[in-house]
Enzyme design. Structure first.
Site, PDB file in Angstrom:
ATOM      1  N   HIS A   2       0.809  -1.230   0.000  1.00  0.00           N
ATOM      2  CA  HIS A   2       0.000   0.000   0.000  1.00  0.00           C
ATOM      3  C   HIS A   2       0.836   1.272   0.000  1.00  0.00           C
ATOM      4  CE1 HIS A   2      -3.455  -2.334  -0.378  1.00  0.00           C
ATOM      5  NE2 HIS A   2      -3.112  -3.070   0.650  1.00  0.00           N
ATOM      6  N   GLY A  53      -5.853  -8.729   6.959  1.00  0.00           N
ATOM      7  CA  GLY A  53      -6.821  -7.953   7.741  1.00  0.00           C
ATOM      8  C   GLY A  53      -6.438  -7.741   9.198  1.00  0.00           C
ATOM      9  N   HIS A  70       3.106  -8.146  -3.090  1.00  0.00           N
ATOM     10  CA  HIS A  70       2.230  -8.925  -3.967  1.00  0.00           C
ATOM     11  C   HIS A  70       2.293  -8.303  -5.357  1.00  0.00           C
ATOM     12  CE1 HIS A  70      -2.096 -10.685  -4.595  1.00  0.00           C
ATOM     13  NE2 HIS A  70      -1.269 -11.027  -5.556  1.00  0.00           N
ATOM     14  N   ARG A 114      -1.597  -3.288 -10.001  1.00  0.00           N
ATOM     15  CA  ARG A 114      -2.270  -2.109  -9.436  1.00  0.00           C
ATOM     16  C   ARG A 114      -1.434  -1.400  -8.385  1.00  0.00           C
ATOM     17  NH1 ARG A 114      -7.111  -5.004  -6.105  1.00  0.00           N
ATOM     18  NH2 ARG A 114      -7.453  -5.929  -8.124  1.00  0.00           N
ATOM     19  N   HIS A 115      -0.503  -2.116  -7.748  1.00  0.00           N
ATOM     20  CA  HIS A 115       0.372  -1.430  -6.785  1.00  0.00           C
ATOM     21  C   HIS A 115       1.846  -1.758  -7.057  1.00  0.00           C
ATOM     22  CE1 HIS A 115      -0.526  -5.164  -4.708  1.00  0.00           C
ATOM     23  NE2 HIS A 115      -1.675  -4.748  -4.203  1.00  0.00           N
TER      24      HIS A 115
END
Ligand code: PXP
Length: 253
Positions: free
Chosen positions: A12, A202, A45, A51-52
């Site tokens: 992130h 999570g 990942h 996407r990241h």
């Protein structure tokens, strides 16, 4: 005394970078800070849709891990493309995960009971081990007995239990006892067979606690919450620094 290892997932940081198309924040710097302050592993990942994390991040982050003598854990789908990348990069760990393009994040464990999936995973494991014999492999799965028994028939070194449903129930103040019970039974199957027993998805500071108290998982891979919490730990510091700079330069009149 032995303690569980912390793998810091820095996806992130890349999300933030990609969102603006900037060259900052740097994932290599995130890896450096995490390892310098005690992370025992960096997890990234490389998703099919990029996407990241981007392809170029993988060797850069790996170099930082090598510098610290710590493992890189590369999460990836079991596609031919990803298996080839793992064969070239030779990370210390590969964690095979299910991947759907539409999902916001990895939504559950691998379905190892489905024949087609099982075959694809078996081929991926064999190919990775052939091209990179020192790479260890874990499978991201749910803690069901049948699933874990099936994992034992694949050439893998560990399983990583998907803790997303546990973490959601914890946040919603529902009973977590059925999850803890499953995790304990899972530990018996997996550790009994000499495999590593990891967990992730999570988890927060609070939801980690009951798992630590149970003492079954040997490794936790945590990302989203660490980065979210780091925003608030760093925000005040950055505002102060900027304000200090601004107050060195009075306005003209
Ligand atoms: N482990 C695996 C296999 C994952 O797919 C993820 C999410 O990318 C994590 C751990 C970290 O999850 P979170 O970002 O929710 O902490």
């Amino acid at each position: 005394m032995k303690f569980a290892r912390l793998g810091v997932n820095i996806d992130h940081v890349a999300t933030l970078r990609q969102q603006r198309g900037e060259f900052y924040p740097s994932v290599a710097r995130a890896a450096e800070v995490s390892l310098a302050t005690g992370a025992q592993q960096i997890t990234i990942h490389l998703r099919e849709d990029r996407r990241h994390i981007q392809d170029a991040d993988v060797p850069e982050v790996h170099a930082v891990c090598r510098h610290h003598g710590k493992p890189l854990n590369l999460e990836m789908g079991a596609s031919d493309e990803m298996v080839a990348i793992a064969g070239r990069e030779r990370p210390e760990w590969v964690c095979l995960v299910p991947e759907k393009r539409q999902e916001r994040t990895t939504e559950g464990g691998l379905d190892v009971l489905e024949a087609g999936n099982y075959e694809r995973l078996a081929v991926a494991c064999k190919t990775i081990k052939a091209s990179s014999p020192h790479t260890k492999i874990s499978l991201f799965v749910e803690a069901g007995e049948a699933v874990l028994q099936r994992c034992l028939t694949l050439p893998v070194d560990a399983v990583e239990i998907h803790t997303g449903d546990f973490a959601r129930d914890f946040l919603e103040k529902k009973s977590i006892l059925p999850h803890l019970e499953r995790y304990k039974k899972g530990a018996h199957i997996i550790k009994g067979a000499g495999l590593g027993y990891h967990a992730g998805h999570g988890l927060t500071f609070d939801s980690l606690l009951p798992l630590l108290q149970e003492g079954e998982f040997e490794e936790y891979n945590i990302g989203h919450w660490i980065i979210a919490e780091a925003v608030f730990i760093g925000l005040g510091h950055v505002v102060k620094e900027l304000n200090t700079l601004i107050h060195k330069y009075p306005l003209k009149d």
